[in-house]
Design an enzyme around this catalytic site. Sequence first.
Site, PDB file in Angstrom:
ATOM      1  N   HIS A   1       0.839  -1.210   0.000  1.00 32.74           N
ATOM      2  CA  HIS A   1       0.000   0.000   0.000  1.00 32.74           C
ATOM      3  C   HIS A   1       0.870   1.255   0.000  1.00 32.74           C
ATOM      4  O   HIS A   1       0.605   2.202  -0.735  1.00 32.74           O
ATOM      5  CB  HIS A   1      -0.892   0.031   1.247  1.00 32.74           C
ATOM      6  CG  HIS A   1      -1.861  -1.097   1.361  1.00 32.74           C
ATOM      7  ND1 HIS A   1      -2.081  -1.766   2.542  1.00 32.74           N
ATOM      8  CD2 HIS A   1      -2.673  -1.680   0.439  1.00 32.74           C
ATOM      9  CE1 HIS A   1      -2.999  -2.707   2.344  1.00 32.74           C
ATOM     10  NE2 HIS A   1      -3.360  -2.683   1.072  1.00 32.74           N
TER      11      HIS A   1
ATOM     12  N   ARG B   1      -2.039  -6.315  -8.702  1.00 34.66           N
ATOM     13  CA  ARG B   1      -1.100  -7.355  -8.361  1.00 34.66           C
ATOM     14  C   ARG B   1      -1.120  -8.509  -9.346  1.00 34.66           C
ATOM     15  O   ARG B   1      -0.290  -8.599 -10.214  1.00 34.66           O
ATOM     16  CB  ARG B   1      -1.372  -7.857  -6.939  1.00 34.66           C
ATOM     17  CG  ARG B   1      -0.938  -6.826  -5.893  1.00 34.66           C
ATOM     18  CD  ARG B   1      -1.404  -7.227  -4.556  1.00 34.66           C
ATOM     19  NE  ARG B   1      -2.854  -7.500  -4.609  1.00 34.66           N
ATOM     20  CZ  ARG B   1      -3.609  -7.775  -3.564  1.00 34.66           C
ATOM     21  NH1 ARG B   1      -3.050  -7.813  -2.378  1.00 34.66           N
ATOM     22  NH2 ARG B   1      -4.894  -7.995  -3.678  1.00 34.66           N
TER      23      ARG B   1
ATOM     24  N   SER C   1      -3.024  -7.956   2.521  1.00 31.81           N
ATOM     25  CA  SER C   1      -3.324  -7.852   3.958  1.00 31.81           C
ATOM     26  C   SER C   1      -3.780  -9.197   4.510  1.00 31.81           C
ATOM     27  O   SER C   1      -3.428  -9.573   5.627  1.00 31.81           O
ATOM     28  CB  SER C   1      -4.429  -6.816   4.188  1.00 31.81           C
ATOM     29  OG  SER C   1      -3.954  -5.526   3.884  1.00 31.81           O
TER      30      SER C   1
ATOM     31  N   LYS D   1     -16.296  -8.652   4.826  1.00 29.39           N
ATOM     32  CA  LYS D   1     -15.453  -9.418   5.734  1.00 29.39           C
ATOM     33  C   LYS D   1     -15.349  -8.667   7.066  1.00 29.39           C
ATOM     34  O   LYS D   1     -15.407  -7.447   7.105  1.00 29.39           O
ATOM     35  CB  LYS D   1     -14.058  -9.585   5.129  1.00 29.39           C
ATOM     36  CG  LYS D   1     -14.024 -10.429   3.876  1.00 29.39           C
ATOM     37  CD  LYS D   1     -12.662 -10.378   3.195  1.00 29.39           C
ATOM     38  CE  LYS D   1     -12.534  -9.128   2.316  1.00 29.39           C
ATOM     39  NZ  LYS D   1     -11.226  -8.976   1.665  1.00 29.39           N
TER      40      LYS D   1
END
Lengths: 164, 164, 164, 164, 164, 164
Positions: free
Chosen positions: B17, B90, B128, B41
Amino acid sequence: MRRAIYPGSFDPTTNGHLDVISRAVKMFDEVVVAVAPNSQKISLFTVEERMAMLRAHTTQYSTVRVSHLDGLLVDYAQSQGAVAIVRGLRAVSDFEFEFQMALMNRKLAADVETIFLMPKEDYTYLSSRIVKEIARLGGDVAAFVPGPVKEALVRKFASLKSEA
Amino acid sequence: MRRAIYPGSFDPTTNGHLDVISRAVKMFDEVVVAVAPNSQKISLFTVEERMAMLRAHTTQYSTVRVSHLDGLLVDYAQSQGAVAIVRGLRAVSDFEFEFQMALMNRKLAADVETIFLMPKEDYTYLSSRIVKEIARLGGDVAAFVPGPVKEALVRKFASLKSEA
Amino acid sequence: MRRAIYPGSFDPTTNGHLDVISRAVKMFDEVVVAVAPNSQKISLFTVEERMAMLRAHTTQYSTVRVSHLDGLLVDYAQSQGAVAIVRGLRAVSDFEFEFQMALMNRKLAADVETIFLMPKEDYTYLSSRIVKEIARLGGDVAAFVPGPVKEALVRKFASLKSEA
Amino acid sequence: MRRAIYPGSFDPTTNGHLDVISRAVKMFDEVVVAVAPNSQKISLFTVEERMAMLRAHTTQYSTVRVSHLDGLLVDYAQSQGAVAIVRGLRAVSDFEFEFQMALMNRKLAADVETIFLMPKEDYTYLSSRIVKEIARLGGDVAAFVPGPVKEALVRKFASLKSEA
Amino acid sequence: MRRAIYPGSFDPTTNGHLDVISRAVKMFDEVVVAVAPNSQKISLFTVEERMAMLRAHTTQYSTVRVSHLDGLLVDYAQSQGAVAIVRGLRAVSDFEFEFQMALMNRKLAADVETIFLMPKEDYTYLSSRIVKEIARLGGDVAAFVPGPVKEALVRKFASLKSEA
Amino acid sequence: MRRAIYPGSFDPTTNGHLDVISRAVKMFDEVVVAVAPNSQKISLFTVEERMAMLRAHTTQYSTVRVSHLDGLLVDYAQSQGAVAIVRGLRAVSDFEFEFQMALMNRKLAADVETIFLMPKEDYTYLSSRIVKEIARLGGDVAAFVPGPVKEALVRKFASLKSEA
């Protein structure tokens, strides 16, 4: 007569689903849209609400029948004498999962073919999950679902909020 | 002045990040890092803890502002007069999901562009979720997050364990 | 001032390219559209023809400059003082290749960032290669390229046919 | 009557192609297998040889007709009154390309649907290109193509070798 | 002596897992099959039940040892003096996730290599999750798991149903 | 003794290839690096030059042998008594192609396993093709190949330029 099954959770019906139905109608003599109970995720609308939505937006097709699934998809397809399971393909992750399901279904029932249709590109990246997320946050989903489905989403989230 | 929004759950801040922020800073006059509540979540850190972490590790950038989101991303972007939503890319599954979100956001607000930046390749596969999993199992996450975030993870999992 | 380079072979210009340019213009103070000679494949149009096409369809943007590349992209970007290389992202295979190029370019010149923009979804699957294939077979490419480019394609394939 | 077109280069026919044909036959009243000249790559077999191979291995289907394409696929599909273009889907890279072609074809002819069928998993990774490569190196391709096609490959590579 | 770890949740053992084990046995002097507790998802079978299943179906290999993981995979691999972590690769989404885990594991323990084996293509799209879903809906999973595992699934879902 | 084959075109050797070799050496008693003639693309270096490069940069491994392929890979693997074919995995498109080749090879020779190793992430997106392209345009490839390979590339492109 060639009959096809179009299974899904349809929670709720989106313009993408209706687009796939309009294409399947041209291919088959009868299209059974089958609402699956969706064991893994908690659904926003009941199976009955979802069937009612689908019926309301497929009245123009005399060859579409809305039903529901409560066992294995291939068992249902065979009990209906269907030659094909219809799926709409969107993006790559979709494709992988759909491929996997189709191969498993073929192992379970070799005579039921899975065919993939491509929704209108405007709906390529549309999913019920994202529509619900946008509606939950107060966004306008008019571009993604029929008017009455939009209103049902607004009412549902209002009632969930007042409950909380 | 060109302002960009960099939204995410940042639960917790990773080196990936911070790498994306360092790149966005070079592109825009102001970068608003917006912590999303993450409805789907359960988060490990509260929105306030996550904002504090981000602030602590972006003090060197006078043009970065840390905030939070509580409605639709595109509404927030428009209320801030942002020209762009910044996302780090990513891997492939990432790409599909990001593409889908970006297309939906464009439908909802045609004037807000989504741009994708590529994090340092060391962080290409960092998330994360994996950092939390490693920390939960007692692994050392020093290579993936700043020192104070690592300490916060250790404290958090220690307190969760003593509660259990 | 922030300058960006938008490199490509543009053989020929498609509506997808023009869409990416219209988005980059909003992000940067100057956008240099750089025609690459394309060593691997034989091009249909010369670099000069391709530059002329791009110029003809970007006259509305005072901040767009059309140029050409004859060495390494990152060397050119640095010589122009560019902060970013702009790329349009279409589908997955694209993404992989673009990611690879962007990582290699970063190794060669760490200070030049690659950013990815998403073309209008109508152009998601549009490529110069497919446009040429359709035009070669006599199909109508009016939906994919500007009118004058369509005419240039028709003339080019007519002259290639008369040569053969 | 519902007619479908199954286009391809079929250079040569593989068991995967025959598997897709066997599935399409169950879905449609007539299946036209259309050999495309393949402009981009040099083919090993002539269009006539490829049509003969397909005919030889589809004699058991009274509803299959073997033909060839010399213009745009959608023009041919429309001239034949076809409701669908059938494609076999193998792996991800395939999917991307097929999706792109299907979207372009839909732009060119909105009334011709593309449907995707899934070949038997044994043929998921089978392609004419790999079959030719194996045959060229002297490998046994009996598991991938019908016997007479295998013999044709052996003869073709023997004659190419004696020419060289 | 070269030892490898084959980690997974094995909830339950499928023919795909057994296929990967049979391949790993040829590569390494010892293969430790390590059942991971699976923190994210609730498992159907206990760790003990899963270990018993694996043991029952690997008795023919004198070099296979069944164990369980309760910390970080790389810590376990190092404590066992393993040179490699073995993973079976199925489809693309798999690959991405596996790649990410392998890179993270390498950061945590540079001396433990991850190697990927390819299961028999019949098992390419097989997963414990889908097997459980089919069994839950009353489908026959005999093609996907050993006989005793099928019976255990039937018993488990019968007892879950009688509890509900 | 367990022997593995690591096949490729190695045109030229990159740091990514050497990284894969260093990993394979830990897994197997002998690693045969086999240069394939590469029928599809014209190579920059001859098979002899490519073998010499590989030998020059693997002298530290007593268990590495450099050879070349002139038939089918699986025939060569069997003639060498190899238990495995080693491949380095980079990105998704790679993965698809590698998977396809591995499945075909397994059909041709069931006893030769293909295993995939993951190169260092710095080399994840490195390929001989891109290295050649950068060198051709005068870029510095010192980060991607050993020093002598860089010099060979410079000499080769200088001689090609003087010929043109």
